[in-house]
Design an enzyme around this catalytic site. Structure first.
Site, mmCIF file in Angstrom:
data_model
loop_
_atom_site.group_PDB
_atom_site.id
_atom_site.type_symbol
_atom_site.label_atom_id
_atom_site.label_comp_id
_atom_site.label_asym_id
_atom_site.label_seq_id
_atom_site.Cartn_x
_atom_site.Cartn_y
_atom_site.Cartn_z
ATOM 1 C CE LYS A 95 34.113 12.429 26.854
ATOM 2 N NZ LYS A 95 34.970 13.579 26.475
HETATM 3 O O1 LIG Z 1 29.404 14.076 28.904
HETATM 4 C C1 LIG Z 1 30.346 14.720 28.431
HETATM 5 C C2 LIG Z 1 31.669 14.377 28.649
HETATM 6 C C3 LIG Z 1 32.645 15.183 28.154
HETATM 7 N N1 LIG Z 1 32.370 16.287 27.447
HETATM 8 C C4 LIG Z 1 33.497 17.114 26.944
HETATM 9 O O2 LIG Z 1 33.448 18.384 27.601
HETATM 10 C C5 LIG Z 1 33.763 19.414 26.667
HETATM 11 C C6 LIG Z 1 32.561 20.315 26.495
HETATM 12 O O3 LIG Z 1 32.873 21.383 25.633
HETATM 13 P P1 LIG Z 1 31.885 22.661 25.453
HETATM 14 O O4 LIG Z 1 32.563 23.471 24.398
HETATM 15 O O5 LIG Z 1 31.831 23.381 26.783
HETATM 16 O O6 LIG Z 1 30.575 22.139 25.032
HETATM 17 C C7 LIG Z 1 34.193 18.715 25.384
HETATM 18 O O7 LIG Z 1 35.594 18.516 25.456
HETATM 19 C C8 LIG Z 1 33.486 17.376 25.457
HETATM 20 O O8 LIG Z 1 34.180 16.351 24.772
HETATM 21 C C9 LIG Z 1 31.066 16.629 27.218
HETATM 22 O O9 LIG Z 1 30.757 17.648 26.598
HETATM 23 N N2 LIG Z 1 30.084 15.829 27.733
#
Ligand SMILES: O=c1ccn([C@@H]2O[C@H](COP(=O)(O)O)[C@@H](O)[C@H]2O)c(=O)[nH]1
Length: 272
Positions: A95
Site C-alpha cells: 500500500k
Molecule cells: O481494502 C483492503 C485492502 C487490503 N486488505 C488486506 O487484505 C488482507 C485481508 O486479510 P484477511 O485475514 O483475509 O482479513 C490483509 O492483508 C489486509 O491488509 C484488506 O483487508 N482490505
C-alpha cells in the site's frame, strides 16, 4: 507477457483466488511457532510450500514482515523469489503512496526487474492524488508488472473518504476507477492497472464496467464476506474479480496439505 495477461492465464488455470500470507502473531501462536523471525520464516515458507503452483496468486502482507525489521524483510524477499520460482503470481501488499519523486523510489523497490522486493504487482494508495502514482505505473509498464490501486477498501472506516463526492459529482472512488480505466484503455484482456474493492462494501455504488483491469477483493473470509456477497457486490463484473483471503485459510495450518486444501475449498466455494 504483460501482467494483465499473466493474471488472466493464472486464473484460467487455477481459479479466481488469491491467498494472503499474513503472519499475525496470533497465527504464529496457533501454529506453535515462536513470535520471532524464525517463526515468521517457518510460517511464510510453509505457505510457499502449500500455495506455490496451486493458486492463481499469493499476496504477502509486507507489514507483518517489516514488523521483524531487516531480517523480516529478508524473509519477504525469499517468499517473493520462491513463489515466483514456483510460477505463482506474487502481489506484494505494501500500500505505497507518496509524492511522485518518492514514488519513483518505491517503484524501484517493488516494480523494477532485479529488485528483491519486486513481485508481479504491488498495492498502491492514491490518496496523494492518482497522478502521484505515475512513476509506479510507468515502472510497472516497463517491467511487465501490475499495480492494484485502493478504490473502495474493505474496512468500515474507508467509506467516509472514498464515497465522499467531489465538485464534479463523482465519488472519490469513482474518480480513482476512472483514472485507472483511462490507463487501461485498449488493453486485452486486462490492463496492468488494477483496483482494490472490498468484498464487504455492500452496495457497490460505483461503475467498474470501463475498467478493463483486474479487481482485487479483500474481505472474503475472516472479514465476513461470503461467495454470495461477492456475487451481490460485483454482479456481472465478477469475472474480473480476484477475491483474496488470508486468515480464513491460514487458520488451517500448520500442515501444508491442510492449507492447500483450505485454499481449494475457498476457491471452489466461489464457483457455486
Ligand atoms: O481494502 C483492503 C485492502 C487490503 N486488505 C488486506 O487484505 C488482507 C485481508 O486479510 P484477511 O485475514 O483475509 O482479513 C490483509 O492483508 C489486509 O491488509 C484488506 O483487508 N482490505
Amino acid at each position: 507477457m504483460r501482467f494483465g495477461q499473466r493474471l488472466a492465464a493464472a486464473v484460467a488455470e487455477h481459479g479466481p483466488l488469491c491467498v494472503g500470507i499474513d503472519p499475525h502473531p496470533a497465527l504464529l501462536d496457533a501454529w506453535g511457532l515462536p513470535r520471532d523471525v524464525s517463526g515468521l520464516e517457518r510460517f511464510a515458507l510453509t505457505c510457499v510450500e502449500a500455495f506455490g503452483g496451486h493458486v492463481a496468486a499469493v499476496k504477502p502482507q509486507a507489514a507483518f514482515f517489516e514488523a521483524h525489521g531487516s531480517r523480516g524483510v529478508a524473509v519477504l524477499e525469499r517468499v517473493v523469489a520462491d513463489l515466483r520460482g514456483s510460477g505463482t503470481l506474487v502481489l506484494v501488499d505494501a500500500k505505497r503512496g507518496d509524492i511522485g519523486s518518492t514514488m519513483a523510489a518505491y517503484a524501484a523497490a517493488y516494480l523494477t526487474e532485479g529488485s528483491p522486493l519486486a513481485g508481479d504487482a504491488v498495492t498502491l494508495s492514491p490518496y496523494l492524488g492518482f497522478g502521484s502514482l505515475d512513476p509506479a505505473l510507468e515502472a510497472a509498464r516497463a517491467s511487465g508488472r501490475g499495480v492494484f490501486v485502493l478504490a473502495l477498501t474493505s474496512n468500515p472506516e474507508g467509506s467516509s473518504v472514498q464515497r465522499a463526492v467531489g465538485s464534479d459529482g463523482r465519488s472519490v472512488a469513482q474518480s480513482i476507477i476512472d483514472e485507472a480505466a483511462r490507463r487501461n484503455a485498449g488493453a486485452d484482456p486486462l490492463g496492468d492497472v488494477g483496483l482494490v474493492v472490498g468484498a464487504t462494501v455492500g452496495d457497490l455504488g460505483v461503475d467498474l464496467s470501463h475498467l478493463r483491469g483486474p479487481v482485487l477483493a479483500p474481505g472474503f473470509g475472516a472479514q465476513g464476506a461470503t461467495a454470495a456477497d461477492l456475487r451481490a457486490v460485483f454482479g456481472r463484473e465478477l469475472p474480473g474479480v480476484l477475491p483474496t483471503s488470508s486468515r480464513d485459510v491460514l487458520r488451517h495450518g500448520p500442515g501444508s496439505a491442510a492449507l492447500r486444501s483450505a485454499a481449494a475449498s475457498a476457491r471452489d466455494s466461489l464457483a457455486l
